[in-house]
Motif scaffolding. Structure first.
Motif, mmCIF file in Angstrom:
data_model
loop_
_atom_site.group_PDB
_atom_site.id
_atom_site.type_symbol
_atom_site.label_atom_id
_atom_site.label_comp_id
_atom_site.label_asym_id
_atom_site.label_seq_id
_atom_site.Cartn_x
_atom_site.Cartn_y
_atom_site.Cartn_z
ATOM 1 N N TRP A 17 12.348 10.402 21.025
ATOM 2 C CA TRP A 17 13.278 10.667 21.957
ATOM 3 C C TRP A 17 12.803 11.634 23.149
ATOM 4 O O TRP A 17 11.739 12.418 22.846
ATOM 5 C CB TRP A 17 14.483 11.552 21.232
ATOM 6 C CG TRP A 17 14.935 10.906 20.265
ATOM 7 C CD1 TRP A 17 15.182 9.931 19.498
ATOM 8 C CD2 TRP A 17 16.684 11.754 19.897
ATOM 9 N NE1 TRP A 17 16.080 9.773 18.516
ATOM 10 C CE2 TRP A 17 17.252 11.003 18.776
ATOM 11 C CE3 TRP A 17 17.366 12.861 20.073
ATOM 12 C CZ2 TRP A 17 18.146 11.332 18.203
ATOM 13 C CZ3 TRP A 17 18.446 13.094 19.600
ATOM 14 C CH2 TRP A 17 18.936 12.301 18.511
ATOM 15 N N TRP A 18 13.335 11.231 24.267
ATOM 16 C CA TRP A 18 12.855 12.307 25.424
ATOM 17 C C TRP A 18 14.268 12.995 25.646
ATOM 18 O O TRP A 18 15.305 12.191 26.253
ATOM 19 C CB TRP A 18 12.677 11.253 26.596
ATOM 20 C CG TRP A 18 11.241 10.844 26.664
ATOM 21 C CD1 TRP A 18 10.893 9.491 26.236
ATOM 22 C CD2 TRP A 18 9.933 11.370 27.019
ATOM 23 N NE1 TRP A 18 9.353 9.464 26.031
ATOM 24 C CE2 TRP A 18 8.964 10.457 26.860
ATOM 25 C CE3 TRP A 18 9.817 12.727 27.822
ATOM 26 C CZ2 TRP A 18 7.424 10.651 27.078
ATOM 27 C CZ3 TRP A 18 8.363 12.832 27.923
ATOM 28 C CH2 TRP A 18 7.428 11.941 27.747
ATOM 29 N N ALA A 19 14.074 14.291 25.412
ATOM 30 C CA ALA A 19 15.568 14.999 25.241
ATOM 31 C C ALA A 19 15.818 15.504 27.079
ATOM 32 O O ALA A 19 16.936 15.421 27.242
ATOM 33 C CB ALA A 19 15.098 16.411 24.870
ATOM 34 N N GLU A 20 14.587 15.354 27.810
ATOM 35 C CA GLU A 20 14.885 15.449 29.159
ATOM 36 C C GLU A 20 13.555 14.577 29.999
ATOM 37 O O GLU A 20 12.699 14.668 29.347
ATOM 38 C CB GLU A 20 14.949 17.002 29.813
ATOM 39 C CG GLU A 20 15.878 17.969 29.200
ATOM 40 C CD GLU A 20 15.552 19.220 29.402
ATOM 41 O OE1 GLU A 20 15.313 19.585 30.630
ATOM 42 O OE2 GLU A 20 15.402 20.106 28.648
ATOM 43 N N TYR A 21 14.211 14.052 31.037
ATOM 44 C CA TYR A 21 12.924 13.411 31.899
ATOM 45 C C TYR A 21 13.206 13.596 33.196
ATOM 46 O O TYR A 21 14.340 13.354 33.648
ATOM 47 C CB TYR A 21 12.955 12.099 31.288
ATOM 48 C CG TYR A 21 14.240 11.117 31.263
ATOM 49 C CD1 TYR A 21 14.372 10.596 32.603
ATOM 50 C CD2 TYR A 21 14.945 11.066 30.306
ATOM 51 C CE1 TYR A 21 15.891 9.722 32.301
ATOM 52 C CE2 TYR A 21 16.313 10.667 29.975
ATOM 53 C CZ TYR A 21 16.635 9.929 31.264
ATOM 54 O OH TYR A 21 17.733 9.391 31.179
ATOM 55 N N TYR A 22 12.267 13.878 34.003
ATOM 56 C CA TYR A 22 12.272 14.241 35.618
ATOM 57 C C TYR A 22 11.323 13.389 36.169
ATOM 58 O O TYR A 22 10.121 13.131 35.892
ATOM 59 C CB TYR A 22 12.203 15.639 35.838
ATOM 60 C CG TYR A 22 13.114 16.574 34.878
ATOM 61 C CD1 TYR A 22 14.335 16.739 35.562
ATOM 62 C CD2 TYR A 22 12.898 17.057 33.803
ATOM 63 C CE1 TYR A 22 15.467 17.589 34.832
ATOM 64 C CE2 TYR A 22 13.861 17.792 33.136
ATOM 65 C CZ TYR A 22 14.945 18.119 33.548
ATOM 66 O OH TYR A 22 16.002 18.768 32.798
ATOM 67 N N VAL A 23 11.856 12.812 37.483
ATOM 68 C CA VAL A 23 10.883 12.132 38.030
ATOM 69 C C VAL A 23 10.916 12.391 39.714
ATOM 70 O O VAL A 23 10.278 11.957 40.449
ATOM 71 C CB VAL A 23 11.338 10.674 38.294
ATOM 72 C CG1 VAL A 23 11.376 10.088 36.715
ATOM 73 C CG2 VAL A 23 12.635 10.562 38.809
ATOM 74 N N GLU A 24 11.860 13.563 39.863
ATOM 75 C CA GLU A 24 11.725 14.085 41.200
ATOM 76 C C GLU A 24 11.549 15.511 41.101
ATOM 77 O O GLU A 24 12.313 16.378 40.448
ATOM 78 C CB GLU A 24 13.514 13.692 41.837
ATOM 79 C CG GLU A 24 13.634 14.636 43.284
ATOM 80 C CD GLU A 24 15.079 14.176 43.749
ATOM 81 O OE1 GLU A 24 15.394 14.686 44.874
ATOM 82 O OE2 GLU A 24 15.959 13.628 42.805
ATOM 83 N N PRO A 25 10.828 16.044 41.896
ATOM 84 C CA PRO A 25 10.262 17.656 41.977
ATOM 85 C C PRO A 25 11.357 18.236 42.308
ATOM 86 O O PRO A 25 12.204 17.879 43.245
ATOM 87 C CB PRO A 25 9.232 17.684 42.829
ATOM 88 C CG PRO A 25 8.302 16.347 42.561
ATOM 89 C CD PRO A 25 9.428 15.261 42.428
ATOM 90 N N ALA A 26 11.648 19.382 41.703
ATOM 91 C CA ALA A 26 12.554 20.585 42.438
ATOM 92 C C ALA A 26 12.318 21.330 43.368
ATOM 93 O O ALA A 26 10.961 21.561 43.519
ATOM 94 C CB ALA A 26 13.373 21.112 40.962
#
Length: 472
Positions: free
Chosen positions: A328-337
């Protein structure tokens, strides 16, 4: 009449005075009862936290370790409101079984155990009710911990909601208390059969050794795992929810020499922490991690779409280490904050396209479950990356493009899907990302301009950053 009226008035006065004294005395007693020795309040709490809440959903068979592709509820969601909330419930009901994840403290949930043995599950009850009403596959993340488990004060009025306090782990002498709380949660919601232990190793950093305190986390994880299995051996439990941090090519300190690619190199301390947990865990029904496609310096290497290949490489590594436990990926981000942890700089078309590429990359790395971190807002109409418009007003709750992606991805590629390779024209292969089964093909245009493409024998046009679904 006059005498009777006068006497009656006197009696009423004496009765009122007596009742007044009683009310004051009762209030004093209630105050004393609801006050802890240290001064904290237990008002609004109950002792029967493990009492089954509401009407649990009927079981649909023995739970399986994988749940599919869904989202996590954050501070604001759709569990409160009128017509807007009903609109979201209806939207979600059209995708029955869509996984939804909720934390037990923070991200929309109150302190679940403000004092030892005194529970307040009101907010969590409301979120679970929402998941039930929208026919979700519910998941609960066991984070974070009440103040008294981490050096703070007990009491419903003493919860410290600062980020630093929320991200403090239980002290070792309270690991068992946290495991007991986890068991209480499991008994309260018997239709929740999937639990994730903690969140991103929060509070488990060893400053002295400049590495993760993987020993402490694993000790707590094992206690939680064992406590949940005592409640019901069929409960599915996973960890360690590590952040799979990576560094750019200019960084060599702590950079892995074996798990690397054009997207960067993994932080070796993360891999060491995972290896320790993997070797010392009491058990696990699935493995759960989170991470971003960009480096810890917010570098998208070599570009936003190619950077998602990190999910494939890391996923494949994790599956090898665990001998193919479900991932599982609990969170995944592709856009820097930005500095305020907001992700608002991209167009929605680009955001959805890169997210789609990230989902494809996770599948190719062996993942079959994942949760989109839904950045909902309380009100307004502008909500970049959200699944639906904010439900703070009566017109809210309208579907947004990201919801279409997540829900369709879950329907098209559930756990156990068999994937197929489809033909892509040589010139098009550089510009599109593709995922296919024997029924559907997902195609993503990685360019910010229209293109023509030939995929699976079909020729068609794609708008800039278009995400297209083909039937076979």
């Amino acid at each position: 009449m006059t005498r009777h009226g006068g006497n009656s008035g006197a009696r009423r006065w004496r009765l009122t005075a007596l009742l007044g004294v009683g009310v004051v005395a009762l209030a004093l007693v209630v105050t004393l009862i609801n006050t802890l020795p240290g001064g904290g309040s237990t008002a609004g709490t109950t002792r029967d936290g493990d009492k089954v809440h509401g009407t649990p959903a009927a079981p649909s068979g023995r739970p399986q370790p994988s749940v599919g592709w869904g989202f996590t509820h954050t501070q604001y969601s759709a569990d409160q409101g009128g017509a807007a909330t009903e609109r979201v419930e209806g939207l979600l009901a059209r995708s029955p079984g869509l996984p939804q994840n909720q934390h037990i403290m923070g991200w929309g949930a109150d302190n679940p155990e403000p004092a030892v043995g005194r529970y307040d599950f009101g907010a969590l009850d409301r979120r679970v009710d929402f998941m039930r009403a929208s026919q979700a596959t519910p998941v609960i993340t066991l984070c974070c911990a009440p103040d008294w488990m981490k050096g703070g004060r007990a009491g419903a009025d003493h919860t410290d909601w600062s980020q630093a306090a929320l991200e403090t782990a239980p002290s070792p002498d309270h690991y068992q208390d946290f495991a007991d709380l986890a068991a209480t949660v499991a008994r309260r919601y018997p239709d929740v059969t999937h639990f994730v232990v903690w969140n991103e190793f929060k509070g488990f950093w060893n400053d002295a050794k400049n590495r993760w305190d993987h020993e402490g986390y694993t000790r707590m994880y094992n206690l939680v795992y064992e406590a949940l299995k005592k409640v019901d051996k069929d409960i599915m439990v996973g960890g360690p929810y590590l952040v799979m941090d990576s560094v750019g090519p200019h960084r060599t300190e702590h950079a892995s020499t074996t798990l690397k690619g054009p997207w960067g190199a993994m932080d070796q301390r993360v891999l060491d922490a995972f290896a320790y947990w993997n070797s010392h865990r009491s058990g696990a029904d699935f493995v759960v991690v989170d991470g971003s496609s960009y480096t810890d310096d917010d570098e998208l290497l070599p570009d936003a779409f190619a950077a998602t290949d990190k999910f494939t490489a890391v996923g494949a590594w994790l599956r090898r280490q665990t001998h193919d436990l479900p991932l599982w990926w609990a969170e995944y981000y592709v856009e820097p904050a930005d500095a305020a942890d907001e992700r608002t700089g991209w167009s929605e078309a680009r955001r959805v396209a890169v997210q789609a590429a990230g989902l494809i990359a996770m599948v190719k790395g062996g993942a079959d479950s994942g949760f989109y971190w839904n950045p909902e807002r309380k009100q307004g109409t502008d909500c970049p990356g959200c699944l639906w418009t904010p439900t703070g007003g009566p017109a809210g709750g309208a579907e947004l493009p990201m919801y279409d992606l997540v829900s369709r991805f879950d329907r098209a590629f559930p756990p156990g899907t068999g994937y197929e390779t489809v033909s892509v024209a040589r010139d098009d292969a550089l510009h599109v990302r593709v995922l296919a089964t024997d029924e559907v093909v997902l195609v993503v245009n990685t360019l910010d301009r229209p293109i023509g493409a030939r995929v699976d024998g079909q020729r068609f046009d794609l708008a800039a950053y278009e995400v297209k679904w083909l039937t076979r």
